[in-house]
Scaffold this active site. Structure first.
Site, short mmCIF file in Angstrom:
data_model
loop_
_atom_site.label_atom_id
_atom_site.label_comp_id
_atom_site.label_asym_id
_atom_site.label_seq_id
_atom_site.Cartn_x
_atom_site.Cartn_y
_atom_site.Cartn_z
N VAL A 84 0.83 -1.21 0.00
CA VAL A 84 0.00 0.00 0.00
C VAL A 84 0.86 1.26 0.00
O VAL A 84 0.48 2.29 -0.57
CB VAL A 84 -1.00 -0.01 1.18
N GLU A 161 -7.35 -1.96 5.69
CA GLU A 161 -7.32 -2.51 7.04
C GLU A 161 -6.16 -3.49 7.20
O GLU A 161 -5.63 -4.00 6.24
CB GLU A 161 -8.64 -3.20 7.39
N GLY A 302 -5.83 -6.80 0.91
CA GLY A 302 -6.32 -5.80 1.87
C GLY A 302 -5.43 -4.57 1.83
O GLY A 302 -4.87 -4.23 0.79
N GLU A 303 -5.32 -3.90 2.97
CA GLU A 303 -4.48 -2.70 3.14
C GLU A 303 -5.00 -1.49 2.37
O GLU A 303 -4.42 -0.42 2.43
CB GLU A 303 -3.02 -2.93 2.69
N GLY A 304 -6.05 -1.66 1.57
CA GLY A 304 -6.51 -0.58 0.69
C GLY A 304 -5.82 -0.59 -0.66
O GLY A 304 -5.96 0.34 -1.45
#
Length: 337
Positions: A84, A161, A302-304
């Protein structure tokens, strides 16, 4: 609003191209113009907030990774070493990392927002993950963070997240709120094998039986969610209140969005679903919401990351609407009637 919709569609249709030839880019341009109530929308100061929190359920063997990975990954974010970080830098996102409830004491860091509600949730196999008061505190923390970003001039915001165990929380939320058997909602998360997947489903079924039927979105989040998910939920609701464009990432962010949507259905007007996660329940969930994701790259990180990778496409949608010639301005003959 009806008038702006008509004008937007007309502007899109009169560009120098066959009707509908830019596919999803046309839908995105229409949606963003409608959100901003203008024929010339702008994307300003894109922001990404990554909420991190630990989950009590992680101690019950639902993940391929130990709980310590949550805080280790937060440190990786702060050191600029995660996916990210790379994609946020590439696409000029203002990246904020939030400690919503990690089981670790971080040193003070300008890049880390301390919004810790507790050192991880309780194990929902035995009790509710969080109290009503903790849930409310999470909502308020998430809202305050987004309000600050909006005040700095951001009108487009994505959410990521980090929390070992949060695919399990997401599966429980999805199963409860759209009334599906757990088998359709549970995926491999961080990469569990077949035997671990069966074990994960068995553990989560016990939790579902223990808590019984819950229909209220707020109660479902408090029972099964993580502090990072509850804060993201508050953040999404505030982003809608600020009339920001909401970029929704993968499986966990989409389930968090599901809770926000049940709390305020109008939020879906501002939401752009960035990618289809490889997590098995994600497609079912997006179909339930009747939305189409921009990308399908087999990602499940995830992580955006999905928000940042999809962003150039969103920029392209706005740019064609604002900059592409119309048949009239270019002196090109339109299709004969």
């Amino acid at each position: 609003m009806e008038n702006i919709e008509k004008q937007l569609q007309q502007k899109i249709d009169l560009k120098t191209k066959p009707l509908g030839a830019l596919g999803m880019l046309e839908k995105l341009a229409f949606q963003i113009g409608k959100i901003q109530n203008t024929l010339t929308p702008k994307l300003s100061k894109p922001s990404l907030v990554v909420f991190a929190g630990d989950h009590g359920i992680a101690k019950s063997g639902v993940s391929a990774y130990p709980q310590e990975v949550t805080f280790q990954m937060v440190l990786n974010f702060l050191n600029g070493g995660a996916a990210v970080n790379v994609f946020s830098q590439q696409n000029h996102f203002d990246l904020k990392i939030v400690d919503a409830g990690v089981n670790f004491d971080f040193e003070v860091n300008d890049q880390l927002k301390n919004a810790k509600v507790g050192k991880g949730t309780k194990n929902f196999l035995e009790e509710k993950a969080m109290s009503k008061e903790e849930f409310e505190a999470c909502l308020q923390n998430g809202k305050a963070i987004v309000k600050e970003m909006a005040q700095k001039g951001s009108n487009v915001i994505g959410f990521g997240e980090m929390g070992i165990g949060n695919t399990s929380s997401s599966a429980m939320i999805m199963s409860s709120l759209i009334d599906l058997p757990l088998e359709k909602c549970v995926g491999r998360g961080t990469g569990v094998d077949d035997e671990q997947l069966k074990n994960k489903i068995d553990i989560l079924q016990k939790a579902k039986d223990f808590h019984g039927s819950i229909n209220s979105a707020e109660e479902v989040m408090a029972t099964f969610g993580g502090f990072e998910m509850a804060q993201m939920c508050g953040a999404m609701l505030e982003a809608y209140e600020q009339n920001m464009i909401i970029l929704v990432d993968g499986f966990i962010a989409s389930n968090t969005f599901l809770v926000a949507y049940k709390m305020n259905p109008a939020i879906i007007q501002n939401a752009i679903f960035c990618h289809l996660s490889n997590e098995s329940g994600h497609k079912v969930l997006l179909d339930e919401l009747n939305v189409s994701p921009i990308l399908n790259l087999g990602m499940r990180l995830g992580e955006g990351t999905g928000c940042t990778v999809a962003y150039p496409i969103i920029e392209s949608a706005v740019n064609f609407l604002n900059e592409m010639a119309s048949f009239e301005s270019a002196g090109v003959s339109d299709k004969e009637n």
